[in-house]
Design an enzyme around this catalytic site. Structure first.
Site, mmCIF file in Angstrom:
data_model
loop_
_atom_site.group_PDB
_atom_site.id
_atom_site.type_symbol
_atom_site.label_atom_id
_atom_site.label_comp_id
_atom_site.label_asym_id
_atom_site.label_seq_id
_atom_site.Cartn_x
_atom_site.Cartn_y
_atom_site.Cartn_z
ATOM 1 N N TYR A 21 0.942 -1.182 -0.124
ATOM 2 C CA TYR A 21 0.010 0.119 -0.209
ATOM 3 C C TYR A 21 1.034 1.395 -0.049
ATOM 4 C CZ TYR A 21 -2.773 -3.699 1.718
ATOM 5 O OH TYR A 21 -3.543 -5.127 2.185
ATOM 6 N N TYR A 148 -12.648 -6.649 6.265
ATOM 7 C CA TYR A 148 -11.572 -6.743 5.479
ATOM 8 C C TYR A 148 -11.146 -8.514 5.063
ATOM 9 C CZ TYR A 148 -6.715 -7.125 3.594
ATOM 10 O OH TYR A 148 -5.852 -7.415 2.696
ATOM 11 N N ASP A 250 -13.915 -15.878 8.436
ATOM 12 C CA ASP A 250 -12.600 -15.813 7.914
ATOM 13 C C ASP A 250 -11.655 -15.371 9.365
ATOM 14 O OD1 ASP A 250 -10.127 -14.437 7.544
ATOM 15 O OD2 ASP A 250 -11.029 -13.103 6.152
ATOM 16 N N LYS A 277 -2.243 -16.140 8.799
ATOM 17 C CA LYS A 277 -1.397 -15.405 9.505
ATOM 18 C C LYS A 277 -0.377 -16.107 10.622
ATOM 19 C CE LYS A 277 -2.918 -11.050 8.465
ATOM 20 N NZ LYS A 277 -4.155 -10.426 7.856
#
Ligand SMILES: *Cc1c(COP(=O)(O)O)cnc(C)c1O
Length: 427
Positions: A21, A148, A250, A277
């Site tokens: 980003y 997200y 998620d 993760k």
């Protein structure tokens, strides 16, 4: 040839490497990591407490002997083989552990190579399931605002369309169905009931075209670090059951103890679960999708008969080996006490920041601490201030937040609170 200097590395990086980003032409500064151990990183030659766990992943900290050994041992055998037509002990042993430590009905495991890919696979499973059970018109996902789910296109389509980072793609993405963001944690029963009524209304309106529901359970992460009541998950479960939708959790960020639960799925059971993760303790990229036997059978009834997905690095043996070692370490490490202690200390240390000018909210959940400002954070200024206080942070939007490795002791958390405080003042 002599090793490049720090200045040379940084100069090349600035000219040639994209960072997340970040502008290629006018990049914000990046800093050089030269070493890492326990809950600390050596950044620009100085040891600092890592408040980010390398984006939720390094739960055991860096250079953990058990994890180092797992990688080394597997490297001594083989580092990778294709998963098409072949299997190996690291994948089988990881699959066994994942089936064991997640809720009972989740027993079919797809090993993907990143969180975003696991979300893609989960959504593909949902659509294929609906086709398999004779409902091919059910092609849209229901989700809530503020979520997200990753950066690939289908993941972006279920990420918040306005507040999220993907506004520019509106119109090009699959059109999903959005319900309002759940009320915040601690909301009263009336707020939850009002949200549930709206959600049910949205689901009723679209039920003929809905295939599944996807959310980050209990804590929305990169969409705004927003904890919400578990009752909302029960509502989602009921709505899914009433309309024949599959419920996808998620847990790429929330999994492996971060919220104080090993998995939020222990509280409300989904049909499909995404993990990533912290799965490998932050050592290697790996994700997993778990689902039920019923869903697997439904998928097998679709015209393809198989899950049409197979990444080159599926079931990577190094990643699987270190994931198993990380899970074993987690389960024997007293993680729950560690997460509780970190959470208590973050709550005690951050709550007084409510009184600072510009602070609108302080919230904590498990080993996560969040300070919300009334303006976008000056990321460079806040990062500098945190580093000067001996802490690595990466604020975003209006948030200065931390989710440290579970091995961070009281002294490290003290420093972390100090770093967050300085970042907030500078941000
Ligand atoms: C980070 C994250 C993802 C994406 O995972 P990647 O490994 O970065 O692709 C998806 N969902 C949630 C909730 C995440 O936090």
């Amino acid at each position: 040839m002599s090793a490049p200097t720090a200045a040379e590395l940084l100069a090349f990086d600035r000219e040639h490497l994209w960072h997340p980003y970040t502008s290629m032409t006018e990049p914000t500064p990046v800093r050089l990591v030269t070493d890492a151990r326990g809950c600390e990183l050596e950044v620009d030659g100085r040891w600092v407490v890592d408040g980010m766990s390398s984006w939720w992943s390094a739960i055991h900290g860096y250079r953990h002997p058990a994890l180092d050994a797992a990688v080394a041992e597997q490297t001594g055998r083989f580092s990778h083989v294709m998963f098409g037509g072949l299997t190996h002990e690291p994948a089988v042993q990881l699959g066994r552990r994942l089936v064991e430590i997640t809720p009972e009905p989740l027993e079919r495991v797809f090993l993907a190579d990143s969180g975003s890919v696991s979300v893609e696979v989960a959504m593909k499973m949902v659509l294929q399931y609906q086709r398999g059970v004779g409902r091919p018109d059910r092609t849209r996902m229901l989700t809530v605002r503020g979520g997200y789910h990753g950066d690939t296109f289908d993941c972006m389509s279920v990420t918040d369309p306005v507040g999220g980072m993907h506004t520019m793609w509106a119109g090009l993405l699959p059109q999903q169905v959005f319900a309002p963001q759940p009320p915040r944690a601690g909301a009263d029963a009336a707020d939850v009931a009002a949200w549930a009524t709206t959600l049910r209304h949205v689901a009723d309106q679209h039920h003929h075209e809905l295939a599944g529901i996807i959310v980050e359970p209990l804590l929305q992460g990169a969409g705004g670090m927003w904890p919400y009541p578990v009752e909302c998950l029960r509502v989602l479960r009921d709505v899914a059951d009433e309309h024949g939708l599959l419920l996808v959790f998620d847990e790429i960020a929330t999994g492996f103890g971060r919220t104080g639960h090993l998995f939020v799925s222990e509280l409300v059971t989904p049909d499909v679960l995404c993990l990533g993760k912290a799965l490998t303790g932050g050592y290697l990229t790996l994700a997993a999708v778990l689902t039920t036997d019923a869903v697997a059978r439904g998928i097998s009834g679709s015209e393809a008969g198989v899950v049409m997905h197979g990444p080159t690095f599926m079931g990577n043996p190094l990643a699987c080996a270190v994931a198993s070692a990380s899970i074993d370490l987690l389960l024997t490490s007293g993680w729950k006490a560690a997460v509780t202690a970190i959470g208590d200390q973050l709550t005690a240390g951050l709550t007084p920041l409510r009184d600072l000018p510009g602070v609108v909210d302080v919230r904590t959940l498990g080993a996560v601490g969040v300070v919300q400002l009334d303006h976008p954070v000056d990321v460079v200024g806040a990062t500098d201030a945190a580093l000067a206080a001996g802490v690595w942070l990466r604020p975003f939007r209006d948030l200065v937040y931390a989710m440290p490795p579970y091995v961070a002791g009281p002294h490290a958390i003290d420093r972390l609170v100090g770093g967050i405080t300085e970042a907030v003042k500078a941000g």
